[in-house]
Design a protein around this motif. Structure first.
Motif, short mmCIF file in Angstrom:
data_model
loop_
_atom_site.label_atom_id
_atom_site.label_comp_id
_atom_site.label_asym_id
_atom_site.label_seq_id
_atom_site.Cartn_x
_atom_site.Cartn_y
_atom_site.Cartn_z
N HIS A 102 0.82 -1.21 0.00
CA HIS A 102 0.00 0.00 0.00
C HIS A 102 0.86 1.27 0.00
O HIS A 102 0.44 2.31 0.47
CB HIS A 102 -0.95 -0.01 1.19
CG HIS A 102 -1.99 -1.08 1.11
ND1 HIS A 102 -2.74 -1.49 2.19
CD2 HIS A 102 -2.39 -1.86 0.05
CE1 HIS A 102 -3.57 -2.46 1.80
NE2 HIS A 102 -3.37 -2.69 0.52
N ASP A 114 -5.60 8.28 -8.76
CA ASP A 114 -6.95 7.76 -8.54
C ASP A 114 -6.92 6.30 -8.09
O ASP A 114 -7.70 5.88 -7.22
CB ASP A 114 -7.78 7.90 -9.82
CG ASP A 114 -8.12 9.35 -10.14
OD1 ASP A 114 -8.00 10.20 -9.24
OD2 ASP A 114 -8.49 9.62 -11.30
N ALA A 115 -6.01 5.53 -8.66
CA ALA A 115 -5.91 4.12 -8.28
C ALA A 115 -5.49 3.98 -6.82
O ALA A 115 -6.02 3.14 -6.08
CB ALA A 115 -4.91 3.42 -9.20
N LEU A 131 -5.99 6.13 -4.40
CA LEU A 131 -7.05 6.61 -3.52
C LEU A 131 -8.21 5.63 -3.40
O LEU A 131 -8.97 5.70 -2.43
CB LEU A 131 -7.55 7.97 -4.02
CG LEU A 131 -6.53 9.10 -3.98
CD1 LEU A 131 -7.12 10.37 -4.56
CD2 LEU A 131 -6.02 9.34 -2.56
N ARG A 132 -8.34 4.72 -4.34
CA ARG A 132 -9.41 3.73 -4.26
C ARG A 132 -9.21 2.76 -3.10
O ARG A 132 -10.13 2.00 -2.77
CB ARG A 132 -9.53 2.98 -5.59
CG ARG A 132 -10.24 3.78 -6.67
CD ARG A 132 -10.69 2.90 -7.82
NE ARG A 132 -9.58 2.48 -8.65
CZ ARG A 132 -9.10 3.16 -9.70
NH1 ARG A 132 -9.66 4.32 -10.04
NH2 ARG A 132 -8.09 2.69 -10.41
N LEU A 133 -8.06 2.81 -2.47
CA LEU A 133 -7.83 1.97 -1.29
C LEU A 133 -8.69 2.43 -0.12
O LEU A 133 -8.87 1.68 0.86
CB LEU A 133 -6.35 2.00 -0.92
CG LEU A 133 -5.85 0.93 0.04
CD1 LEU A 133 -6.02 -0.46 -0.55
CD2 LEU A 133 -4.39 1.19 0.39
N GLY A 134 -9.21 3.63 -0.18
CA GLY A 134 -10.09 4.12 0.87
C GLY A 134 -9.33 4.46 2.14
O GLY A 134 -8.23 5.00 2.10
#
Length: 422
Positions: free
Chosen positions: A53, A64-65, A67-70
């Motif tokens: 991560h 964006d990819a 940030l999709r980890l939340g």
């Protein structure tokens, strides 16, 4: 050794005792812990991220990819100056919107001072929405964003921290958060004003946030060069860094704020009583250069402004530095001003419905000044108490914030602010 350092050493193929890199990741030293209010909240960002991560980001798609980890702990290493809103005005303008037609329709001489409404205003709002869908980046909780290459950062958009917690932002440039479709508010300031939507970095209901060694500016589009429309100069930028909506436990350190008008707002409204008890912010070792006002303007918050530099080369680039707003408790110490001759100590602050302000060890152009006494002399009959009801040393360790060599503080700030890989 911190978890962040261990993870970055592992990614670099190094042991804690040294060794050679076997992976393409450059070693980034572990960050120091923040001082001031962010230290009270144990602000660590993504320090607990597992190696998978930790992301090296070179473009918007990579951002964006990541940030999709939340809300899972993550470290985002920025290598480029990423354009958040490419394409210009025509990429977002609704076909039914025309700037010229808008100005003709809502000219105060014929329209009056009512808010704009109707098809043209609806088309402006649709255009604004289209831009926002692209240009606003929302950071999730438990995130560290680091600039790891010269010039790394974001332009033409807003980085938004909205109701999130535990964020670290370091060594980045934030530039030219340009709103193509600012709102016309015909009664603002009595004569009408253009107001834009985007801050370069915006905290809204965010807590435990550390912003360190960053640079903020308007890029190649300062508002002073914009045309006059509806009798007022168009404003395409809002704040450089605004802290509002009950944000709390925030430290901003070693940042440079460059050539802007309304620079930093802490607390958004006199009527937002829910901000009481929040908006605890420390500003230390920052340089505000040619920033006309709001460095910062404070409402409600217990704000510690310590060891900062405020400078301008032209008198027209300075209005005031510290705005004492409603219910604010602003504690100022060890600050330095370098301003054109003729700007007196009473002008370093502005009372904006506030009732208290305290300051010590301020210097204007190298000379010690008593800001509160100067303000009182310039405003006979008005009252401004020196008792703000709190002291920073009651809440956190202030020893490291005090200048060890007061006579060298200006040079230390000038040399140390901004991204360290610039």
């Amino acid at each position: 050794m911190t978890l962040l350092r261990r993870h970055l050493l592992a990614l670099a193929g190094l042991s804690a005792l040294g060794g050679c890199a076997s992976a393409p990741h450059a070693l980034v030293e572990a960050p120091e812990t923040p001082l001031g209010w962010a230290s009270v909240g144990s602000t660590t960002g993504g320090a607990r991220a597992i190696p998978e991560h930790v992301f090296d980001v070179h473009d918007r798609a990579g951002l964006d990819a990541a940030l999709r980890l939340g809300d899972k702990p993550k470290i985002i290493r920025i290598h480029k100056f990423i354009d958040l809103c490419p394409g210009g005005v025509e990429a977002f303008r609704d076909p039914e919107f025309s700037f010229d037609a808008f100005d003709r329709a809502f000219d105060p001489a014929t329209w009056g001072r009512d808010d704009p409404k109707g098809p043209l205003e609806d088309a402006r709002k649709r255009s604004e929405k289209r831009q926002a869908e692209v240009s606003v980046v929302r950071l999730p909780s438990n995130t560290t964003v680091l600039g790891v290459a010269p010039g790394a950062g974001f332009q033409h958009g807003m980085v938004l921290l909205d109701k999130v917690s535990n964020i670290v932002i370091r060594d980045l440039r934030f530039s030219d958060a340009y709103d193509h479709f600012p709102e016309w508010q015909p009664r603002d300031n009595g004569h009408g004003e253009w107001n834009s939507e985007y801050d370069a970095l915006s905290l809204r209901g965010a807590d435990r946030v550390w912003v360190d060694h960053c640079h903020f500016d308007d890029g190649q589009h300062p508002d002073k060069l914009e045309p006059i429309r509806l009798g007022q100069r168009v404003q395409h930028h809002d704040g450089l860094l605004d802290i509002t909506n009950g944000s709390d436990l925030v430290t901003v350190s070693w940042c440079r704020f460059q050539a802007h008008d309304k620079t930093m707002l802490i607390g958004s409204s006199d009527s937002r009583s829910s901000d009481e008890g929040h908006l605890r912010v420390t500003l230390h070792h920052n340089h505000f250069h040619a920033c006309k006002e709001r460095t910062p303007r404070v409402r409600f918050g217990r704000v510690h402004v310590v060891a900062n530099l405020f400078s301008a080369e032209r008198a027209e680039d300075f209005g005031y530095s510290l705005g004492i707003g409603a219910n604010s408790r602003l504690y100022s110490e060890h600050n330095r001003w370098e301003l054109p001759a003729g700007i007196t100590a009473d002008r370093l602050i502005r009372r904006l419905k506030g009732s208290a302000f305290t300051d010590r060890d301020s210097r204007l152009n190298g000379q010690a000044v008593d800001i509160l006494a100067a303000w009182a002399a310039a405003h006979p009959g008005e009252s401004l108490s020196a008792d703000v009801g709190w002291r920073p040393d009651e809440s956190y360790d202030t020893a490291a914030l005090r200048p060890a060599r007061p006579d060298q503080l200006v040079e230390q700030i000038r040399a140390g602010v901004g991204p360290r890989r610039a």
